[in-house]
Every structure is written in structure tokens, then in C-alpha cells.
Motif scaffolding. Structure first.
Motif, PDB file in Angstrom:
ATOM      1  N   UNK A 448       0.810  -1.216   0.000  1.00  0.00           N
ATOM      2  CA  UNK A 448       0.000   0.000   0.000  1.00  0.00           C
ATOM      3  C   UNK A 448       0.841   1.264   0.000  1.00  0.00           C
ATOM      4  N   UNK A 449       2.045   1.189   0.582  1.00  0.00           N
ATOM      5  CA  UNK A 449       2.882   2.385   0.719  1.00  0.00           C
ATOM      6  C   UNK A 449       4.091   2.374  -0.208  1.00  0.00           C
ATOM      7  N   UNK A 450       4.086   1.538  -1.210  1.00  0.00           N
ATOM      8  CA  UNK A 450       5.261   1.412  -2.074  1.00  0.00           C
ATOM      9  C   UNK A 450       5.650   2.755  -2.673  1.00  0.00           C
ATOM     10  N   UNK A 451       6.891   3.145  -2.395  1.00  0.00           N
ATOM     11  CA  UNK A 451       7.488   4.363  -2.942  1.00  0.00           C
ATOM     12  C   UNK A 451       6.808   5.647  -2.488  1.00  0.00           C
ATOM     13  N   UNK A 452       5.962   5.583  -1.456  1.00  0.00           N
ATOM     14  CA  UNK A 452       5.305   6.807  -0.998  1.00  0.00           C
ATOM     15  C   UNK A 452       4.787   6.612   0.424  1.00  0.00           C
ATOM     16  N   UNK A 453       4.942   7.636   1.280  1.00  0.00           N
ATOM     17  CA  UNK A 453       4.449   7.488   2.660  1.00  0.00           C
ATOM     18  C   UNK A 453       2.930   7.446   2.764  1.00  0.00           C
ATOM     19  N   UNK A 454       2.248   8.024   1.791  1.00  0.00           N
ATOM     20  CA  UNK A 454       0.789   7.985   1.801  1.00  0.00           C
ATOM     21  C   UNK A 454       0.317   6.689   1.151  1.00  0.00           C
ATOM     22  N   UNK A 455      -0.486   5.923   1.872  1.00  0.00           N
ATOM     23  CA  UNK A 455      -0.947   4.650   1.344  1.00  0.00           C
ATOM     24  C   UNK A 455      -1.988   4.820   0.261  1.00  0.00           C
ATOM     25  N   UNK A 456      -2.046   3.826  -0.610  1.00  0.00           N
ATOM     26  CA  UNK A 456      -3.057   3.791  -1.668  1.00  0.00           C
ATOM     27  C   UNK A 456      -3.682   2.404  -1.681  1.00  0.00           C
ATOM     28  N   UNK A 457      -4.916   2.286  -2.150  1.00  0.00           N
ATOM     29  CA  UNK A 457      -5.549   0.958  -2.193  1.00  0.00           C
ATOM     30  C   UNK A 457      -4.672  -0.060  -2.906  1.00  0.00           C
TER      31      UNK A 457
END
Length: 482
Positions: A448-457
Motif C-alpha cells: 500500500x505504501x510502495x514508494x510513498x508514505x501515503x498509502x493507496x488501495x
């Protein structure tokens, strides 16, 4: 079994406190708790506002010792230049010495919460049960500032984490002396948890979380003399014409979890081999070859043929993981388990649990999982954000996922494959289930957090792709790496 953190019921904590009172002068435990609470609050004020002196804190004070902890902490904050206001929800039963200490240091009592930088929840402690009363609920609902809960968020059951009505949703919870079940079973209401030791001597926990580093240390990896057979061969019987993806996800997870061998039996041979040519596939269980564990159920169907295959798997003397459709078959025919002595792991979600047990999970999830494990003489993994693993006669293990990123179709198929691989490697059933749950939730968070601190579905496929990175992180913890 190595555990990092035990969680202790209200009765266990009260017994430990009673023993502590025989060793230390009266009032010392409360002073220790209050000092720890004040220290956490001061640090939070500094982090959020840039300072401590001149800041404002409001105490929501109930009756009893929890209110006393908040009042004493308020007096300590006053000495550091914090403006402290106490809202007494039950003035006649306010802690006398704590209130006197607050007033002596210049704290004030008011019916108005005011506009503080932070609020301390000292409404109820471990003796509290049920939701917030109307006046407290109204005050809490109107808050728009961070809340630090003293010991536990008020309105949340300390032993079950159940929330039956209005309750505090804290940003930080300062646990006094011991972690309680609420801290892991109702983590979204607790926020960050800080433990303040007060000198309690605690029993062996009946609810515990495995140490992630110990999971990494015990995770099976190839030794210098291992080959593909000595590391464990996992058998997977999953998938169908309707759900071919279940076979792919379950087999892929078993492959990712260990370095041994995966054999597949079922109608999804073409799909499995298209994704994972390293799998050895067959059409039937009889033709599969020798394995050290079986995973049955994801997408397998519930018809007569599926029932026959489940019976065939359960008739072996091998460890078996039963999930999804396999659980539906077992609920309809529990006799399939009669006389079975080999380890069996059932992995129900709440609906599957109800079919197996004949009743809903209810508010006490720990007791429900333990009762099913004892009555069926199996290991039960009850899915949820706080996943519970119960085995007959042992402590219940819990894995708090830190979020619900794994709540996606096919994620359970991945979890079953991981458990099966650990069983094939010879690991204990309860440990296998709890360790798999930890790696699984970590993989979901990484996806969910790949390459970014904000999670995505995310979904089951990227979750599967992050199983190996999750295991790598657990193993790095064991060896002190990063």
C-alpha cells in the motif's frame, strides 16, 4: 515460544497492583503513573506546539484512581508552566489528594473545557465498562484537539476492546504498568501507545504478540546442507474453474514463504504453471507426490468432489490448513475432523466463524477464538485487523496489522499459502499462523505504501509480490540489520 509483549486483563492487573501495594508506600504507584503521564504529555506539547511553558491542558476527570492519575499529572505539568484546567465529571467522587495537589500548584476547576492545546482523558480506568455517559460523551464529541488517554481510552472495554457506544478516540494512550487487551484489540481508539512501568510483577500472559525479530530469527531459510526436499514440500489444493486465481495466489504465497518445493493438485494446473513454472502440478491428490503439509480450500468449491478432496487431505497424518470453501464444507460436516490427530489450522473470518461455531463471534473475540480451538481441538486463526491465533491449552497470539490494507479479495488465499509453507518446514502450528499473519500484514502495508508514505488501495497480487520483502525485513530485525 518467544513473545515480546503480553496483554493483561483488568483482573490480572488489579491482582498485580495489590501485590505491589505490599512492597511500596501508599501513593507511590499513582505517583509513578502520573509522572509518566505528565512526561508523555509534556513531550507531546513540545512536539506539537514547540514548547511546554505557557501551553494549556484540560483534564477530563472521572471518579476513582484514573481521575487521580490525571489530577496528579496536571499538578506536575503546572510546575512546568502549563495552564491546567480540570473538568470534574463527578465532583463528589473526585480523587481528594490529586485534586488538592492540582489546586496547590495553581490548577483550576471549571465546567468549561476551554480552548486547550491538548486534553487528558482521565474519565474511567480498567474498572470502567460500557460507553461514555451522556455528559462525558457530549464533552468528548466537541473536542477538536489531541487527546492523551490515561491508561486506556474511556468507553472502550479494557478486556475485549469492544465499543458499544460513545468512546474516546485517543491520539496517544499512556498504559500504566502493563499493556491491556484493549491496546491491541482496539488499536484505532488508542493511537500511539506509551508504556509507563510502575513496578508490577505480572503473570505469564494469556494474550501475547510474537516479537517480530523472533519471527525473523525462526523463519525457515536454507541451511548449508539443505535441498529442496529437506526444507519442506507444501501441497496446495485450491482453485476451480470459477476461481482459478485462488490457486495462483495460494501457490505463489507458498513459493514466496520458503525455499522448498510446492506441489499443486487441482483443476487450476494451467493457470498455476503459467504464473509459477517451478510448481509441480497434478490433477489429483493421489498423483501429487509426497508433501509435508496441505493447504485446502481457497476457491476450491463446495460440491461433492470438493468434499471428497477435503476428506482425502484430512485423512492424512500431515498438518493441514483449511480456509474459505474448506471451512464451509467443515461447518456442514464437522465429522471430517473426527479422529484427526495431526495439526489442523482453520482460518475463518467472522462469517465463517459463525458457521463453524453456530453463533456470532460476539464482543469477546479472544474468548470466541479460544473456545472454538478448544471445542474442535484445532488451531484457529480468526481474521481481523487484530488477527487472533488460538490453540488448545496455549496462550492466544495476536497480530495487530496497523491498518486494514489486507482487507481485499484474495488476501486470505495468500495468508493460507504462507501458513502451509511454514507448517511444511516443521514449525509449530500456532507459531506458523501468527508468524504468517505478521508477514502478511507487513506485506500488505508495504504494497500500500510502495514508494510513498501515503498509502493507496492495494490488492492481493501486489500483496503477494511483497511477501519476500516483508520476510526480509523480519529477518533483518533478527540480525540487527536494516
Amino acid at each position: 515460544m518467544s513473545t515480546e509483549r503480553g496483554f493483561f486483563t483488568a483482573d490480572e492487573v488489579r491482582a498485580a497492583e495489590a501485590e505491589l501495594f505490599t512492597r511500596v508506600p501508599d501513593g507511590v504507584p499513582m505517583q509513578r503513573a502520573a509522572y509518566g503521564l505528565a512526561t508523555v504529555v509534556a513531550a507531546e506539547l513540545r512536539a506539537r506546539t514547540g514548547g511546554i511553558a505557557g501551553r494549556s491542558v484540560t483534564l477530563l476527570v472521572g471518579s476513582g484512581d484514573n481521575g487521580g492519575d490525571a489530577l496528579w499529572a496536571g499538578s506536575m505539568l503546572r510546575r512546568r508552566g502549563v495552564t491546567v484546567t480540570a473538568v470534574l465529571l463527578n465532583p463528589e467522587r473526585a480523587h481528594v489528594k490529586g485534586l488538592a495537589a492540582l489546586r496547590k500548584t495553581g490548577g483550576r476547576v471549571s465546567a468549561d473545557v476551554g480552548r486547550p492545546d491538548l486534553v487528558i482523558d482521565g474519565i474511567v480506568g480498567i474498572s470502567g465498562r460500557g460507553p461514555l455517559r451522556p455528559n462525558a460523551a457530549e464533552l468528548v464529541a466537541a473536542l477538536e484537539v489531541p487527546i492523551v488517554a490515561a491508561d486506556l481510552p474511556s468507553g472502550v472495554d479494557p478486556d475485549t476492546g469492544a465499543v458499544a457506544g460513545p468512546a474516546v478516540r485517543a491520539d496517544i494512550t499512556v498504559a500504566f504498568g502493563a499493556y491491556k487487551p484493549v491496546h491491541v484489540l482496539a488499536a484505532p481508539y488508542c493511537g500511539r501507545i506509551e508504556l509507563v512501568p510502575i513496578g508490577l510483577r505480572l503473570p505469564e500472559p494469556s494474550l501475547a504478540a510474537l516479537d517480530p525479530a523472533s519471527i525473523g530469527a525462526l523463519w525457515p531459510v536454507p541451511g548449508p546442507l539443505d535441498d529442496k526436499y529437506t526444507q519442506g514440500v507444501t501441497g496446495v489444493c485450491a482453485g476451480s474453474a470459477t476461481y482459478p486465481g485462488a490457486a495462483v495466489l495460494c501457490s505463489g504465497a507458498a513459493i514466496a514463504a520458503t525455499s522448498g518445493l510446492v506441489r499443486y493438485a487441482g483443476t487450476g494446473t494451467a493457470d498455476v504453471l503459467a504464473h509459477f513454472p517451478e510448481v509441480i502440478a497434478a490433477q489429483s491428490i493421489a498423483d501429487t507426490g509426497r508433501v509435508q503439509s496441505w493447504v485446502f480450500g481457497p476457491g476450491a468449491g463446495t460440491d461433492a468432489d470438493a468434499h471428497k478432496r477435503l476428506a482425502e487431505v484430512l485423512a492424512t497424518d500431515l498438518p493441514v490448513v483449511v480456509d474459505a470453501d474448506g471451512l464451509t464444507l467443515l461447518a456442514a460436516d464437522p465429522e471430517l475432523l473426527r479422529g484427526r490427530c495431526a495439526p489442523t489450522v482453520l482460518t475463518p473470518h467472522a462469517g465463517e466463524f459463525a458457521r463453524l461455531a453456530g453463533h456470532e463471534v460476539g464482543q469477546d473475540r479472544v474468548a470466541a477464538a479460544r473456545d472454538l480451538a478448544d471445542s474442535w481441538q484445532v488451531t484457529v486463526l480468526l481474521k481481523g485487523r487484530a488477527t487472533l491465533v488460538a490453540a488448545p491449552g496455549g496462550p492466544v497470539l495476536v497480530n495487530e496489522a496497523g491498518g486494514s490494507w489486507a482487507a481485499t479479495a484474495g488476501a486470505g488465499d495468500v495468508l493460507s499459502g504462507i501458513i502451509g509453507a511454514l507448517l511444511a518446514a516443521g514449525r509449530d502450528p500456532a507459531w506458523s499462523a501468527a508468524a504468517a499473519a505478521r508477514a502478511h500484514s507487513l506485506a500488505a502495508n508495504l504494497a500500500a505504501h510502495e514508494n510513498h508514505p501515503a498509502g493507496a488501495p492495494t490488492s492481493a497480487t501486489p500483496l503477494l509480490q511483497h511477501v519476500r520483502p516483508a520476510i526480509r525485513i523480519l529477518r533483518a530485525l533478527a540480525i540487527g540489520g536494516s
